[in-house]
Design a protein around this motif. Sequence first.
Motif, short mmCIF file in Angstrom:
data_model
loop_
_atom_site.label_atom_id
_atom_site.label_comp_id
_atom_site.label_asym_id
_atom_site.label_seq_id
_atom_site.Cartn_x
_atom_site.Cartn_y
_atom_site.Cartn_z
N ALA A 50 -3.17 -8.71 0.24
CA ALA A 50 -4.42 -8.56 0.99
C ALA A 50 -5.22 -9.86 0.98
N ASP A 51 -5.17 -10.59 -0.13
CA ASP A 51 -5.87 -11.88 -0.19
C ASP A 51 -5.26 -12.86 0.79
N ALA A 52 -3.92 -12.87 0.87
CA ALA A 52 -3.25 -13.78 1.81
C ALA A 52 -3.59 -13.41 3.25
N ALA A 75 1.00 -2.48 -11.22
CA ALA A 75 1.70 -3.61 -10.61
C ALA A 75 1.66 -3.54 -9.09
N ALA A 76 1.80 -2.32 -8.54
CA ALA A 76 1.74 -2.16 -7.08
C ALA A 76 0.35 -2.51 -6.55
N ALA A 77 -0.69 -2.12 -7.29
CA ALA A 77 -2.05 -2.45 -6.88
C ALA A 77 -2.27 -3.96 -6.91
N ALA A 110 0.83 -1.21 0.00
CA ALA A 110 0.00 0.00 0.00
C ALA A 110 0.87 1.26 0.00
N ALA A 111 1.96 1.23 0.75
CA ALA A 111 2.87 2.40 0.79
C ALA A 111 3.52 2.63 -0.57
N PRO A 156 -5.69 0.69 -2.48
CA PRO A 156 -5.04 -0.20 -1.51
C PRO A 156 -5.06 0.39 -0.10
N ASP A 157 -5.53 -0.39 0.85
CA ASP A 157 -5.63 0.04 2.25
C ASP A 157 -4.51 -0.64 3.05
#
Length: 556
Positions: free
Chosen positions: A360-362, A351-353, A163-164, A404-405
């Motif tokens: 996030a899924d993991a 790509a970052a998203a 996210a960063a 992205p959070d």
Amino acid sequence: MLRRLAIRDFAVVTASELEFGPGMTVISGETGAGKSLLVDALGFLSGLRADAGMVRHGASRAELHAEFDTADAPAALAWLREQEFDEGQACTLRRTLRADGGSRAWINGRPATLSQLSQLAGLLVEIHGQHEHQALLEKSSQLALLDAFGGHDRELAAVRGAAARWSALERERDTLSRTGDVAERIAWLDHQIGELDREDLRPEAIEALVAGHRRLAHAAGLMAACDGALSALSGDDGPSLLDGLERLRGGLARERAHEPRLDEVDALLDSAAIQLGEAALALQRIRDDLDLDPARFEELDATLGRLHDLARKHRVAPGELEARRDAFEAERESLLDAGARLQGLDAEIAAAAEAWRSAADALGRARAAAAERLSAATTALIAELGMGGGRFEVALEPLARDRPDPQGGERAEFLVSANAGQPPRPLRRVASGGELSRISLAIEVAALGSDAVPTMVFDEVDSGIGGAVAEIVGQKLRALGASRQVLCVTHLPQVAAQGHAHYRVSKADRDGLTHSSVELLGPKQRQEELARMLGGVEVSREARAAARRLLAGHVA
């Protein structure tokens, strides 16, 4: 860990001071004696809104003071350092409540806002009871507890890092997009750089220019001074200093035989003669370099004027012009690649998203597994604590994934059904204070060791229960005390008997006013208090015997 709590002119308490250690500490007393005032005091030290009604009648203000040891609270210690409140590992919270409704707060002796007090207290103490300030009622705390229970540090770090990265790339793209007409900016930079490149901007060159300009500006005076000094040394207009010095040495030489100390004087005069000769040579060299050159002076003056004009234009000192030119060149280079960089950024952001979604899924899968385990463990404990048929669930609520959070793709909500057949509702909406306290206890015991807060306070956690269930509540609190400091306000002897320490709150009427006092009980006093809790006002022999049996298996 809470070490000391001092209270003055707070409600019906005139002055009390309590010392606390590790493990489980219980607080008991008659109804209306003010047992929960100690919890209320910690609540106000945690940032609750000031209440003038809590100031003892006749007093101008109430004073509350708590001392903590942060050895077991690294997050609190880090916060103190970040906010520049740190004083080693010690931490003191102080607050005054005035009778006119105002209040003031201090952290380690320095003035603090209520927001700061609340932030710090949230890292030191957690209160479970019939009050709105319980941390477990907040969704953010529920998610943090779930992640701590599941040990999701690695997954969380991956999500936050992704996210960063995405946010940094978004900011870079926004910055480039706001630049406007790149070609126009490059043309402007080219003009500025060309204008600056026409001058020698090296700091040492500017220093030499200023020195040369100053020397030519004062050339006439310098020449006259050098000529006068050379004349005095060489004797062009009369006796020279060197000749006079030699005559002086000759006059003294005739008397040296009579005074040996004159040898030292002669040596000094000889050294002076040598230095005068060297000074004459140096003056001659300087004089030979001096020349009245109006054309050169005008050239230097014009160059210096251009440098000062450039410095004013760019709002820097002349010596900083070189750095300004370098900054312009760096910006120009970055703008030349701006178009290509913008296109590349789109791909990098995508790509970052995607990296965030994967992380996030993991994390979401790990949270789902942890939620199932925590739900089952807490539900089992709720049944043990006298809420048969009750159910606890950790609901994971998915978030929109357009941005992205750093906390992941879902939020946690603790849901509770206190009785069989009732649909689960959010924990913050549970009506009964006693039920809420027991559910909070069950969650903390199920997640034993996961909560980072070192001190936990349970107010009337045993409300509405008795018998075997009370014994189980006491056991759970004592078990929790093995890894956390536990403070428990109770009216049940089965719970009080399992504490490592025991305070009694009592009240008395003096001068028509009710006053409460707090006393740490020794073994005999503790037995008497348990007997009172068992038997009521009249303490019987049977009650004392029952109190001894309760204590026999639990006194530390």
